[in-house]
Design a protein around this motif. Structure first.
Motif, PDB file in Angstrom:
ATOM      1  N   MET A 131      38.883  39.853  51.447  1.00 22.13           N
ATOM      2  CA  MET A 131      39.086  39.141  50.192  1.00 22.13           C
ATOM      3  C   MET A 131      39.951  39.983  49.260  1.00 22.13           C
ATOM      4  SD  MET A 131      35.457  39.662  48.173  1.00 22.13           S
ATOM      5  CE  MET A 131      36.156  38.984  46.652  1.00 22.13           C
ATOM      6  N   GLU A 132      40.564  39.331  48.297  1.00 19.80           N
ATOM      7  CA  GLU A 132      41.411  40.010  47.326  1.00 19.80           C
ATOM      8  C   GLU A 132      40.961  39.631  45.922  1.00 19.80           C
ATOM      9  OE1 GLU A 132      46.176  40.512  46.287  1.00 19.80           O
ATOM     10  OE2 GLU A 132      45.531  39.490  48.117  1.00 19.80           O
ATOM     11  N   ILE A 133      40.954  40.603  45.016  1.00 19.80           N
ATOM     12  CA  ILE A 133      40.500  40.349  43.650  1.00 19.80           C
ATOM     13  C   ILE A 133      41.698  40.013  42.770  1.00 19.80           C
ATOM     14  CG2 ILE A 133      39.417  41.383  41.617  1.00 19.80           C
ATOM     15  CD1 ILE A 133      37.647  42.963  43.581  1.00 19.80           C
ATOM     16  N   ARG A 134      41.737  38.776  42.308  1.00 22.48           N
ATOM     17  CA  ARG A 134      42.838  38.317  41.447  1.00 22.48           C
ATOM     18  C   ARG A 134      42.362  37.930  40.047  1.00 22.48           C
ATOM     19  NH1 ARG A 134      43.926  35.535  46.345  1.00 22.48           N
ATOM     20  NH2 ARG A 134      45.777  36.295  47.453  1.00 22.48           N
TER      21      ARG A 134
ATOM     22  N   ASP B 268      36.826  36.132  41.090  1.00 18.64           N
ATOM     23  CA  ASP B 268      36.538  36.839  42.343  1.00 18.64           C
ATOM     24  C   ASP B 268      35.494  37.944  42.175  1.00 18.64           C
ATOM     25  OD1 ASP B 268      38.579  35.403  43.795  1.00 18.64           O
ATOM     26  OD2 ASP B 268      40.044  36.601  42.691  1.00 18.64           O
TER      27      ASP B 268
ATOM     28  N   ASP C 258      32.803  43.754  53.758  1.00 19.62           N
ATOM     29  CA  ASP C 258      34.098  43.360  53.201  1.00 19.62           C
ATOM     30  C   ASP C 258      34.046  43.248  51.684  1.00 19.62           C
ATOM     31  OD1 ASP C 258      32.431  41.130  53.495  1.00 19.62           O
ATOM     32  OD2 ASP C 258      34.113  39.731  53.582  1.00 19.62           O
TER      33      ASP C 258
ATOM     34  N   ALA D 142      36.569  45.396  49.425  1.00 14.57           N
ATOM     35  CA  ALA D 142      37.469  44.734  48.469  1.00 14.57           C
ATOM     36  C   ALA D 142      37.357  45.359  47.091  1.00 14.57           C
ATOM     37  CB  ALA D 142      37.155  43.246  48.410  1.00 14.57           C
TER      38      ALA D 142
ATOM     39  N   ARG E 258      38.708  49.028  47.162  1.00 13.87           N
ATOM     40  CA  ARG E 258      40.168  49.039  47.239  1.00 13.87           C
ATOM     41  C   ARG E 258      40.787  48.670  45.895  1.00 13.87           C
ATOM     42  NH1 ARG E 258      44.541  50.979  50.153  1.00 13.87           N
ATOM     43  NH2 ARG E 258      46.324  49.619  49.825  1.00 13.87           N
ATOM     44  N   PHE E 259      40.247  47.652  45.242  1.00 15.42           N
ATOM     45  CA  PHE E 259      40.770  47.232  43.950  1.00 15.42           C
ATOM     46  C   PHE E 259      40.601  48.338  42.909  1.00 15.42           C
ATOM     47  CE2 PHE E 259      40.153  45.358  39.742  1.00 15.42           C
ATOM     48  CZ  PHE E 259      41.319  44.614  39.608  1.00 15.42           C
TER      49      PHE E 259
END
Length: 781
Positions: A1-4, A91, A171, A175, A178-179
Motif C-alpha cells: 500500500m502507499e500513503i497518499r 490511508d 505490509d 508502508a 517507508r513513508f
C-alpha cells in the motif's frame, strides 16, 4: 500500500505538529479534535475551533512546525462529531489524544466504523502498551494497528519508534515505516512492546541517575551540566538544562507511567526518588523555560539587562549562575572523563556506570540488537554516541572489570562480549555484536548511502588538511570538507581544483560527476574568519586580495566545469558555503538546510560570486515583476538583512536554490539522492552558457541608498550597516554602468572584489570580525 492522504486525531502540541510535518511532505491531512463545550453551549459557532486555532498558532510558532507556509494549506481542520466520515478516504490515521486507555478505546471503535478497509491506524502513545490499546477491538482493527511514537517537535526530532502487535499486518508496518523514512525523514527504529519503548526508557533512567548523583555528590547544577553535556557526548544543555527545556512537570508524568508498567525488579524502581525541592518548584509554576524558570531562570534588571540565575540544590533558592571550575569538564574522551580524579570525574562514572549497565540489561528485552538502541538514543535524545558506542569507548573489558571491582553486577551482554567491542570493522564493513556472541553486518535500507561507510571501505582519491575526495561508485566523486565547522580555506579551494582536474572532461577518465557533501552537523559555516583575521592583523593585504580572487576563480571554474556538480548540503550552509551551492550545476538539499549569505554580520559582502549569482538568478527569473529594479531590490534585501532560509523550501523562495533543485527529507538518503541526480545529469551534460544582464547603475544605487538612510533614521541600521549597504548597492546596481550596457559575470566579480577588499580594511569591519570570533555573536556598530 502507499500513503497518499492522512488524518491526525488530537490537535494538541504533538498532534498538530505531526499533522504539520505530514503536510511538509506534501500530503493532505485532516486534523480533528473535539467540539468545545462552550461552542455547544452557544458561545461561538466554529465547531472546529480547536483544530483551526492549532494551525493558526503553528504559523506563529518559532521554531516553525511548517517548513513553508504553503504547507498549512494542506491541513483541513475538523471535529470528531461532524467530520469522522471524511476519514473514509484516508490511508493513515494517527491518534494523538490524551493518554487514557478508555478514551482511546472508544475513539478506536468510532474510527473502525468509518475508515476504509486496509487503512492503517496508529497511536502516538509513549506510555500505554499496544496490547492494552487493542483490548476489545476488532480483529481487522488489530491487523491494521501499530504504534508510531514521534518525538517532540515532530519536524525536528529524527526518531520514530514503531511498535507492532502480534497480529499487525507486515505490509501495514512496511508502508508506514517507508513513508516515515522517505517522506518524513525519520530514523525508524523498531521497538518491542515494552514500557517506554527504547529512548524514553533509557533517557528517563539516565536523567534520574544524573539528578540523584548531582544531589548526593554535592554538585551544583552548573557543574552537573558541564559534565553531563558535551564531555559525555550529550546535548550542551546538560541534564538540568534539558529538564528545563522539556518541562519539569513532564518528568513526574513519565515516571508515573513507567512505574505503573515496569517489571518489579527493574532498576529504575531502585533509583527513582521524588525531590521536595522539585515538587515545590512545579507547584509554584517553576516548570522550566515554559514557566517562570526552572533549574535556571533569567531575571530582569534595571536598564533592561538580564541576569541568569541557577537553583541551589541544597537550599532550593536561586543565586547568580556560576562558571564551573571542574577540570574534568575540559577533558577529551569518555575514558579520561570517568578516570579524572575530581568530583566531576567521579560524578561522570557514577552516572554512566548505572546508565550503561541499565542499557546493557535491556537487550534483547526492548530491541533485538544494540544497533536499534544506539540509533534511538542518537536520534531521540541527540546523543553523539549510543550507550553501546560509549561502552566501546570505555572498553568492554575495562568497563566489566571496573564494575566487578566495585562489587557491582556485570550485565550478561558484557559477559557475552568478553572484552570484544560491540562494533568492529571487518573487510571494510561495519559489524555489530549480536546477543549470541556472533558479529553481523550493520545493514542499510535500500536507497541509503553513507559517506562514513565509503570511508571505512576505501582510501581517499586525494586528501589534504581540510578536504578529501572519495570514490562513491559509478563514476561519481565526492568532495568532503573536513576543517573545523567545515570553514572554507585555501586547502578546500585547492581540493575543488583537484576535483576538477581529476574528473577532467567527465568522459575520458573513470569519473563523470562530482557531489559535494559531508556528514558533519553543518555543510559549511563559511570562510575561515580566524585565518582572515590573522592576515588582517599582520597587514597581508596582497594575500587577502589573492584569496578573494582565488575563491572567485575556483567557484567560477566549478560552475563551468564540463561535468555536472551537485551540492548536497544539510544543516547550515552560510556565506561561502552558500556561494559554493550557488555555483553548482544542481543541488540536492536536505529538507533541514539553512542556507544564506550572512557576510554583512561581519561587515562584509559576499565576495566569492554570491552577489553575482543571486542577482543573475533574480534577473532572469521569469516570475519576477517587470523592470530592472525589482530583482535588484529583492537581492539587496536578502543580502543586506542576512536572510537565512529556515528550510530547503524557503531556500527556493529566496533563490538560494533553483525550482528544479531536489529536496531529500531523510538525511541518510541525501548522498544517494545526490549521486542519482549527478548520474542523470552526466548522460548528456552541457555546462551553462555565460549570462549577461543589464543594470541601471547610479540611479538604482541612489534608490537603494535612500532606503538604507530611511532605515537609519528609524534606528534600524547602524553607521557601519550603512557603509556595508552602500557597497552592496554599488555592486547590485552594476557600478558605473547604465541600462544600455551589458554587464558580464566578470564585471560583477570585479565589483565584488573591490568592495570586499575595501570593507575588510575598515576598522568597523575588523571590530565585527573580532567580536564574532570572540563571542559568536554579531556586533552592531
Amino acid at each position: 500500500m502507499e500513503i497518499r492522504s492522512a488524518a491526525v486525531i488530537g490537535a494538541g502540541v504533538m498532534g498538530s505538529g505531526i499533522a504539520a510535518h505530514i503536510a511538509n511532505a506534501g500530503i493532505p491531512v485532516f486534523l480533528l479534535d473535539i467540539v468545545p463545550q462552550a461552542v455547544k453551549d452557544g458561545q461561538g459557532n466554529d465547531r472546529s475551533v480547536v483544530a483551526r486555532t492549532a494551525v493558526e498558532k503553528m504559523l506563529k510558532t518559532d521554531p516553525a512546525p511548517f517548513m513553508h507556509r504553503k504547507a498549512a494549506g494542506l491541513i483541513t481542520p475538523g471535529n470528531l462529531e461532524d467530520d469522522l466520515d471524511k476519514l473514509a478516504g484516508v490511508d493513515w490515521i494517527v491518534e494523538a489524544i490524551v493518554e487514557n486507555p478508555a478514551i482511546k478505546s472508544d475513539l478506536y471503535r468510532k474510527l473502525d466504523a468509518v475508515r476504509k478497509p486496509g487503512s492503517v491506524v496508529s497511536s502516538n502513545t509513549s506510555t500505554i502498551p499496544l496490547r492494552i490499546l487493542l483490548d476489545g477491538q476488532s480483529e481487522q482493527f488489530a491487523q491494521d494497528f501499530l504504534i508510531t511514537h514521534f518525538f517532540n517537535p515532530p519536524r525536528y526530532m529524527r526518531l520514530l519508534e514503531i511498535v507492532k502487535g502480534e497480529r499487525t499486518r507486515a505490509d501495514a508496518v512496511e508502508a508506514v515505516a517507508r513513508f516515515c523514512d522517505v517522506a518524513l525523514g525519520k530514523g525508524v527504529v523498531t521497538c518491542k512492546d515494552t514500557p517506554g519503548f527504547i529512548a524514553n526508557r533509557i533517557g528517563t533512567y539516565f536523567m534520574q541517575a544524573a539528578v540523584n548523583e548531582a544531589i548526593d555528590g554535592g554538585l551544583t547544577v552548573e557543574e552537573a551540566d558541564a559534565i553531563s553535556g558535551r564531555p559525555m557526548g550529550l546535548p550542551k544543555t546538560g541534564t538540568f538544562g534539558l529538564i528545563d527545556l522539556v518541562g519539569l512537570d513532564l518528568m513526574p508524568l513519565i515516571a508515573k507511567s513507567l512505574l505503573a508498567t515496569l517489571p518489579a525488579d527493574d532498576d529504575y524502581r531502585r533509583i527513582f526518588r521524588t525531590s521536595p525541592v522539585i515538587e515545590r518548584m512545579i507547584a509554584e509554576g517553576y516548570t522550566g523555560r515554559k514557566g517562570k524558570g526552572g533549574f535556571y531562570r533569567q531575571q530582569k534588571l534595571p536598564g533592561g539587562k538580564r541576569s541568569r540565575e541557577a537553583l541551589d540544590l541544597g537550599t532550593g533558592q536561586y543565586r547568580p549562575q556560576q562558571r564551573t571550575a571542574l577540570e574534568s569538564a575540559g577533558v577529551k574522551g569518555l575514558r579520561a572523563l570517568v578516570d579524572h580524579p575530581d568530583k566531576g570525574g567521579r560524578y561522570a562514572w557514577r552516572v554512566l556506570s548505572q546508565a550503561l549497565t541499565y542499557a546493557a540489561d535491556l537487550v534483547p528485552q526492548i530491541a533485538d540488537t544494540v544497533v536499534e538502541v544506539d540509533e534511538a538514543m542518537r536520534l531521540g535524545y541527540n546523543w553523539k554516541w549510543g550507550p553501546f558506542e560509549m561502552i566501546d569507548q570505555l572498553g568492554t573489558g575495562w568497563f566489566a572489570e571496573k564494575l566487578a571491582a566495585e562489587g557491582k553486577r556485570v550485565p550478561e551482554l558484557l559477559a557475552v562480549a568478553a572484552g570484544r567491542p560491540f562494533y568492529r570493522v571487518e573487510n571494510g564493513k561495519l559489524q555489530f555484536l549480536g546477543v549470541d556472541g556472533d558479529y553481523r553486518d550493520v545493514k542499510r535500507p535500500d536507497g541509503v548511502l553513507l559517506l562514513s561507510d565509503v570511508k571505512r571501505a576505501s582510501k581517499p582519491v586525494a586528501k589534504n588538511g581540510s578536504a578529501a575526495l572519495w570514490d562513491i561508485g559509478d563514476g561519481v566523486l565526492c568532495l568532503e570538507f573536513t576543517s573545523k565547522m567545515n570553514a572554507l580555506d585555501t586547502d578546500i579551494m585547492a581540493m575543488i581544483r583537484k576535483a576538477i582536474e581529476t574528473i577532467g572532461n567527465g568522459k575520458a577518465g573513470p569519473f563523470k560527476a562530482l557531489v559535494i557533501h559531508n556528514e558533519s552537523d553543518n555543510f559549511s559555516v563559511g570562510a575561515n574568519l580566524g585565518l582572515a583575521m590573522f592576515a588582517v592583523n599582520i597587514g597581508l593585504w596582497p594575500q587577502i586580495e589573492a584569496g578573494t580572487a582565488e575563491g572567485q576563480a575556483t567557484y567560477k571554474a566549478l560552475k563551468y566545469a564540463p561535468f555536472p556538480t551537485v551540492g548536497a548540503p544539510s544543516g547550515m550552509a552560510l556565506g561561502g558555503g552558500c556561494e559554493i551551492l550557488l555555483h553548482c550545476s544542481a543541488v540536492q538539499a536536505h529538507a533541514e538546510s539553512y542556507i544564506g549569505l550572512v557576510e554583512v554580520g561581519v561587515g562584509l559582502i559576499p565576495g566569492w560570486g554570491g552577489c553575482k549569482e543571486l542577482l543573475t538568478r533574480a534577473t532572469v527569473n521569469k516570475k519576477r515583476p517587470g523592470g530592472p529594479m525589482p530583482p535588484i531590490a529583492q537581492v539587496f534585501e536578502t543580502i543586506s538583512t542576512a536572510k537565512v532560509a529556515k528550510s530547503a523550501f524557503e531556500a527556493k523562495e529566496l533563490l538560494f536554490l533553483r525550482p528544479t533543485d531536489g529536496i531529500t527529507f531523510n538525511r541518510y538518503r541525501l548522498l544517494a539522492d545526490a549521486k542519482k541526480k549527478a548520474l542523470e545529469m552526466a548522460a548528456a551534460y552541457e555546462p551553462p552558457q555565460p549570462v549577461e544582464i543589464r543594470l541601471p547603475g547610479p540611479s538604482a544605487k541612489m534608490a537603494l541608498e535612500m532606503a538604507v538612510e530611511g532605515f537609519a533614521l528609524q534606528g534600524k541600521a547602524t553607521p557601519h550597516d550603512i557603509t556595508v549597504s552602500k557597497a552592496l548597492a554599488f555592486i547590485l546596481s552594476g557600478g558605473n554602468t547604465d541600462i544600455t550596457k551589458p554587464v558580464t559575470e566578470d564585471d560583477l566579480l570585479a565589483l565584488e572584489r573591490d568592495a570586499f577588499i575595501g570593507l575588510v580594511k575598515t576598522t568597523q569591519t575588523i571590530d565585527r570580525i573580532e567580536h564574532m570570533l570572540e563571542t559568536g555573536k554579531p556586533l552592531r556598530n
